[in-house]
Design an enzyme around this catalytic site. Structure first.
Site, mmCIF file in Angstrom:
data_model
loop_
_atom_site.group_PDB
_atom_site.id
_atom_site.type_symbol
_atom_site.label_atom_id
_atom_site.label_comp_id
_atom_site.label_asym_id
_atom_site.label_seq_id
_atom_site.Cartn_x
_atom_site.Cartn_y
_atom_site.Cartn_z
ATOM 1 C CG HIS A 13 -1.824 1.186 1.316
ATOM 2 N ND1 HIS A 13 -3.148 1.067 1.657
ATOM 3 C CD2 HIS A 13 -1.636 2.517 1.086
ATOM 4 C CE1 HIS A 13 -3.726 2.244 1.640
ATOM 5 N NE2 HIS A 13 -2.826 3.161 1.297
ATOM 6 C CG HIS A 15 -0.819 7.150 -1.428
ATOM 7 N ND1 HIS A 15 -2.103 7.237 -1.929
ATOM 8 C CD2 HIS A 15 -0.930 6.528 -0.229
ATOM 9 C CE1 HIS A 15 -2.949 6.693 -1.057
ATOM 10 N NE2 HIS A 15 -2.261 6.261 -0.029
ATOM 11 C CE LYS A 98 -7.835 2.257 -0.132
ATOM 12 N NZ LYS A 98 -6.764 3.234 -0.003
ATOM 13 C CG HIS A 135 -9.674 5.023 3.659
ATOM 14 N ND1 HIS A 135 -8.484 5.694 3.633
ATOM 15 C CD2 HIS A 135 -10.349 5.507 4.732
ATOM 16 C CE1 HIS A 135 -8.436 6.556 4.652
ATOM 17 N NE2 HIS A 135 -9.561 6.457 5.317
ATOM 18 C CG HIS A 173 -4.642 2.770 5.873
ATOM 19 N ND1 HIS A 173 -5.974 2.839 6.217
ATOM 20 C CD2 HIS A 173 -4.537 3.388 4.676
ATOM 21 C CE1 HIS A 173 -6.630 3.468 5.269
ATOM 22 N NE2 HIS A 173 -5.782 3.805 4.318
ATOM 23 C CG ASP A 246 -1.309 5.145 3.758
ATOM 24 O OD1 ASP A 246 -1.437 5.370 2.542
ATOM 25 O OD2 ASP A 246 -2.084 5.605 4.609
ATOM 26 C CG HIS A 250 0.636 15.388 1.383
ATOM 27 N ND1 HIS A 250 -0.394 15.681 0.508
ATOM 28 C CD2 HIS A 250 0.282 14.246 2.012
ATOM 29 C CE1 HIS A 250 -1.338 14.755 0.622
ATOM 30 N NE2 HIS A 250 -0.949 13.865 1.518
#
Ligand code: DOR
Ligand code: ZN
Length: 345
Positions: A13, A15, A98, A135, A173, A246, A250
């Protein structure tokens, strides 16, 4: 133990984001993971096979030279997703989809409202053998943010699991003892990923002594008793739990903001931090199952054949990483000491 060698792990998992950012995120993960489940919450989201395959090509182009890293692609479910989308996804190599309740997290505004409306799509996923990644948080404004995972279990998760006994479901998560117990008491088609931050931290690490925006992620860190419950299940060696960082970058300004983004960018330290947790738990013998076997087995993919060596040696996570765009990003655990180091020799 001063050294441990494990089968090359996978990250189930994360991003990667898109564009310039791939020049940072893909090498960071490829340094130690052979494969990763790539989350589809781009802007716009990855809602069909064509978009998934175009995204995959961009990720492959960002691999370091000589790397065999393999991205595993996922679809973003919306209320417009059709059975045909699932069939096309399966035929083009996408392996999972997802489910984000609309508004649950970063870039999820276009996601699913009215989960029951998606049951025909889940049915097709069950037929096609696509995994459902969830999620698991409700988004109703009256539900306290610390209760959103627990409430999701009763309102949705238990019902989905009951309705689709052949559908492989990953509760992503997880952050609570409720979720850990739910997964443990479910049949073999239900498993969960656990992040490094939810094993290492609790909500005091977010809120005591000032707000720590770089520890803010969703689902939000919970109280210590939940953290301890997660530590207990990973130390047990149960094959229902596996590694999913996860890792969610950012830019620094977006985290250190009056309305800061959710996500911890852990790719540079995650494997080392998991090792630290298992060491603290006196369960280093369970690390390889969690990091390298349980996920592959659950997904029905072959286990990796290479190895990674970790040495008990301290190093400090850098205060910042500079993105290809020139913007800084603050990695998870920035400025803090990690007790284990990957050996690249
Ligand atoms: O903290 C999070 N960040 N949780 C998520 O579910 C999404 C992720 C992101 O994309 O930034
Ligand atoms: Zn995520």
């Amino acid at each position: 133990m001063q050294q441990i060698i494990i089968t090359t792990p996978d990250d189930w998992h994360l991003h990667f984001r898109d564009g310039d950012m791939l020049g940072e995120t893909v090498p960071a993960t490829a340094r130690c993971f052979a494969r990763a489940i790539v989350m589809p919450n781009l802007v716009p989201p990855v809602v069909n096979a064509k978009l998934a395959n175009e995204y995959k090509a961009r990720i492959l182009a960002a691999r370091p030279q000589g790397s065999n890293f393999e991205p595993l692609m996922t679809l973003f479910l919306t209320n417009q997703t059709t059975k045909q989308d699932i069939i096309d996804a399966k035929n083009s190599g996408v392996i999972a989809a997802k489910l984000y309740p609309a508004g649950a997290t970063t870039n999820s505004a276009q996601a699913v409202s009215g989960i029951e409306a998606l049951y025909p799509v889940f049915e097709e996923m069950q037929i096609q053998g696509l995994l459902l990644l969830v999620h698991g948080e409700v988004t109703e404004s009256h539900v306290d943010i610390f209760d959103r995972e627990r409430v999701f279990i009763d309102q949705y998760m238990a019902k989905i699991v009951q309705a689709f006994p052949e559908l492989k479901i990953v509760f992503e998560h997880i952050t609570t003892s409720d979720a850990a117990e739910f997964v443990l008491s479910s049949a073999g088609n239900v498993a969960a990923t656990i992040t490094p931050q939810h094993l290492l931290l609790n909500r005091n690490d977010l809120l005591v002594g000032g707000i720590k925006p770089h520890n803010y992620c969703l689902p939000v860190l919970k109280r210590s008793s939940h953290q301890q419950a997660l530590r207990k299940v990973v130390a047990s060696g149960s094959n229902k739990f596996f590694l999913g960082t996860d890792s969610a970058p950012h830019a620094k300004h977006a985290k250190e903001n009056a309305c800061g983004c959710a996500g911890c960018y852990s790719a540079w330290s995650a494997l080392e931090l998991y090792t630290q947790v298992f060491d603290e738990l006196d369960a280093l013998d369970k690390l390889e199952g969690f990091a390298s076997f349980h996920g592959a087995d659950f997904y029905g993919l072959p286990r990796n054949t290479g190895t990674v060596r970790l040495d008990k040696k301290s190093w400090t996570v850098p205060e910042s990483v500079i993105l290809p765009s020139g913007e800084p990003i603050v990695p998870f655990f920035a400025g803090q000491t990690v007790n284990w180091e990957i050996n690249h020799a």
